[in-house]
Structure formats: structure tokens, C-alpha cells
Design a protein around this motif. Sequence first.
Motif, PDB file in Angstrom:
ATOM      1  N   TYR A  46       0.835  -1.194   0.000  1.00 26.10           N
ATOM      2  CA  TYR A  46       0.000   0.000   0.000  1.00 26.10           C
ATOM      3  C   TYR A  46       0.872   1.247   0.000  1.00 26.10           C
ATOM      4  CZ  TYR A  46      -3.718  -3.204   1.375  1.00 26.10           C
ATOM      5  OH  TYR A  46      -4.613  -4.237   1.419  1.00 26.10           O
ATOM      6  N   GLN A  47       0.374   2.301  -0.625  1.00 27.80           N
ATOM      7  CA  GLN A  47       0.996   3.618  -0.495  1.00 27.80           C
ATOM      8  C   GLN A  47       0.442   4.191   0.798  1.00 27.80           C
ATOM      9  OE1 GLN A  47       0.262   6.358  -3.702  1.00 27.80           O
ATOM     10  NE2 GLN A  47       1.107   8.081  -2.568  1.00 27.80           N
ATOM     11  N   VAL A  48       1.304   4.690   1.662  1.00 30.68           N
ATOM     12  CA  VAL A  48       0.875   5.133   2.984  1.00 30.68           C
ATOM     13  C   VAL A  48       1.178   6.614   3.186  1.00 30.68           C
ATOM     14  CG1 VAL A  48       1.147   4.772   5.464  1.00 30.68           C
ATOM     15  CG2 VAL A  48       1.261   2.815   3.917  1.00 30.68           C
ATOM     16  N   LEU A  49       0.168   7.316   3.673  1.00 29.97           N
ATOM     17  CA  LEU A  49       0.309   8.704   4.091  1.00 29.97           C
ATOM     18  C   LEU A  49       0.043   8.738   5.586  1.00 29.97           C
ATOM     19  CD1 LEU A  49      -1.891  10.273   1.278  1.00 29.97           C
ATOM     20  CD2 LEU A  49       0.599  10.098   1.304  1.00 29.97           C
ATOM     21  N   VAL A  50       0.714   9.620   6.305  1.00 30.14           N
ATOM     22  CA  VAL A  50       0.530   9.679   7.755  1.00 30.14           C
ATOM     23  C   VAL A  50       0.297  11.110   8.228  1.00 30.14           C
ATOM     24  CG1 VAL A  50       1.885   7.595   8.213  1.00 30.14           C
ATOM     25  CG2 VAL A  50       3.021   9.806   8.216  1.00 30.14           C
ATOM     26  N   ALA A  51      -0.489  11.192   9.302  1.00 33.09           N
ATOM     27  CA  ALA A  51      -0.736  12.477   9.964  1.00 33.09           C
ATOM     28  C   ALA A  51      -0.838  12.208  11.452  1.00 33.09           C
ATOM     29  CB  ALA A  51      -2.006  13.120   9.443  1.00 33.09           C
ATOM     30  N   GLU A  52      -0.419  13.179  12.259  1.00 35.37           N
ATOM     31  CA  GLU A  52      -0.386  12.987  13.711  1.00 35.37           C
ATOM     32  C   GLU A  52      -1.691  13.354  14.402  1.00 35.37           C
ATOM     33  OE1 GLU A  52       1.846  17.233  14.343  1.00 35.37           O
ATOM     34  OE2 GLU A  52       2.864  15.444  13.603  1.00 35.37           O
ATOM     35  N   ASP A  53      -2.551  14.101  13.714  1.00 33.37           N
ATOM     36  CA  ASP A  53      -3.827  14.486  14.322  1.00 33.37           C
ATOM     37  C   ASP A  53      -4.799  14.896  13.223  1.00 33.37           C
ATOM     38  OD1 ASP A  53      -3.161  17.148  13.585  1.00 33.37           O
ATOM     39  OD2 ASP A  53      -2.257  17.529  15.547  1.00 33.37           O
ATOM     40  N   ALA A  54      -6.023  15.209  13.625  1.00 34.61           N
ATOM     41  CA  ALA A  54      -7.058  15.559  12.658  1.00 34.61           C
ATOM     42  C   ALA A  54      -6.749  16.879  11.946  1.00 34.61           C
ATOM     43  CB  ALA A  54      -8.417  15.628  13.348  1.00 34.61           C
ATOM     44  N   ALA A  55      -6.070  17.789  12.631  1.00 38.61           N
ATOM     45  CA  ALA A  55      -5.734  19.074  12.015  1.00 38.61           C
ATOM     46  C   ALA A  55      -4.810  18.878  10.819  1.00 38.61           C
ATOM     47  CB  ALA A  55      -5.090  20.001  13.040  1.00 38.61           C
ATOM     48  N   ALA A  56      -3.883  17.944  10.919  1.00 37.28           N
ATOM     49  CA  ALA A  56      -2.978  17.640   9.802  1.00 37.28           C
ATOM     50  C   ALA A  56      -3.633  16.662   8.827  1.00 37.28           C
ATOM     51  CB  ALA A  56      -1.667  17.061  10.330  1.00 37.28           C
ATOM     52  N   GLY A  57      -4.401  15.728   9.346  1.00 36.82           N
ATOM     53  CA  GLY A  57      -4.989  14.685   8.515  1.00 36.82           C
ATOM     54  C   GLY A  57      -6.178  15.131   7.684  1.00 36.82           C
ATOM     55  N   GLY A  58      -6.968  16.076   8.192  1.00 42.61           N
ATOM     56  CA  GLY A  58      -8.136  16.544   7.456  1.00 42.61           C
ATOM     57  C   GLY A  58      -7.797  17.077   6.077  1.00 42.61           C
ATOM     58  N   PRO A  59      -6.854  18.008   5.983  1.00 40.32           N
ATOM     59  CA  PRO A  59      -6.464  18.504   4.657  1.00 40.32           C
ATOM     60  C   PRO A  59      -5.868  17.408   3.760  1.00 40.32           C
ATOM     61  CG  PRO A  59      -5.741  20.028   6.362  1.00 40.32           C
ATOM     62  CD  PRO A  59      -6.242  18.796   7.064  1.00 40.32           C
ATOM     63  N   MET A  60      -5.141  16.469   4.350  1.00 38.83           N
ATOM     64  CA  MET A  60      -4.587  15.362   3.564  1.00 38.83           C
ATOM     65  C   MET A  60      -5.712  14.488   3.014  1.00 38.83           C
ATOM     66  SD  MET A  60      -1.295  14.230   5.844  1.00 38.83           S
ATOM     67  CE  MET A  60      -0.675  13.034   4.683  1.00 38.83           C
ATOM     68  N   LEU A  61      -6.731  14.281   3.820  1.00 40.53           N
ATOM     69  CA  LEU A  61      -7.890  13.497   3.394  1.00 40.53           C
ATOM     70  C   LEU A  61      -8.542  14.147   2.172  1.00 40.53           C
ATOM     71  CD1 LEU A  61      -9.863  11.136   4.066  1.00 40.53           C
ATOM     72  CD2 LEU A  61     -11.083  12.748   5.523  1.00 40.53           C
ATOM     73  N   LEU A  62      -8.691  15.454   2.209  1.00 37.98           N
ATOM     74  CA  LEU A  62      -9.310  16.185   1.104  1.00 37.98           C
ATOM     75  C   LEU A  62      -8.440  16.209  -0.146  1.00 37.98           C
ATOM     76  CD1 LEU A  62     -10.809  19.159   3.110  1.00 37.98           C
ATOM     77  CD2 LEU A  62     -12.103  17.372   1.918  1.00 37.98           C
TER      78      LEU A  62
END
Length: 152
Positions: A46-62
Motif C-alpha cells: 500500500y501507499q501510505v500517508l501519515v498524519a499525527e492528528d485531525a488538524a494535519a490529517g483533514g487537509p490530507m484526506l481532502l
Amino acid sequence: MIADAAKPSPVAPEQPQLPVQKTVLIIEDDAAFRDLLALHLSRAGYQVLVAEDAAAGGPMLLSARPDLLLLDILLPYLGGLELLEAMRHDPEVGQTPVVCVTSMRDDATYIRAMELGAEAVLTKPVRVEELLATTARVMKAARKVGGQSGLK
């Protein structure tokens, strides 16, 4: 130049179709656990992206539109369940498959995650086999459903 144009161009051999690599976004505040999840998933292809919290992960999700979100429930600032609830109301990412991860072992947490649309809930510590089997099962189910906005 005109003579060259009359020559047939060589036909390139067909390239084999490589399977599309599926992307997993991990939102997890425990760096060691996050790195371990990423290691096992990347070794599984799998290609994996990581974020430490929702503040960082939310924009990555979008922006990244992952095929699967692996979401810790106990996050600082904005909890995983709150993020899950918010994303289910967003037409851009609302259909992205989510697997929640938690150290909480109470039924209420499990039930709430499922009510909000999580495809599965894994309890820490997560066994590698369980992680990989759940990831594969959820992605396979999402492919069958089709039309998921989070799928590539």
C-alpha cells in the motif's frame, strides 16, 4: 524531412498494466504506533500517508483522497469520532472507507464508531495479520460497492 514523415513509425511494445497501488491515510498521534502501522502497510504494497492528528490529517484526506482511512479514536484537539462524523457529512470524502483504531475496550465506543459509518474497529494492540486482513477486506468491499468518492 518529408521523406521521414512517410516512414512508418516503430510501434512501441505494449507495457504490462501494473496494478493501481491503493492509498491508506493513517491518522494516529502515537508516533511509534503510527510508524509501525505504516511499515506493515507499505510492506504489504500500500501507499501510505501519515498524519499525527485531525488538524494535519483533514487537509490530507481532502487533497489525497485515500482509498482507506485508518483513524485513531483518541486524538488531541479533535477526536477521531468527531472527525468521522464531520467527514460523513462532506460530499467530497463522505464515502471514504474508515477503519477506527482504539485502545478503548468499551462497547459504547465500538457502537458509536459503527453508527458513524466505520467499516471496522480494531483494538490496540493490533496484530499485523488483523491489520492486513481488515484493510484488504474493507478495500475489497469498497470496490464491490463502486462509486465510492474516496476510491481512485
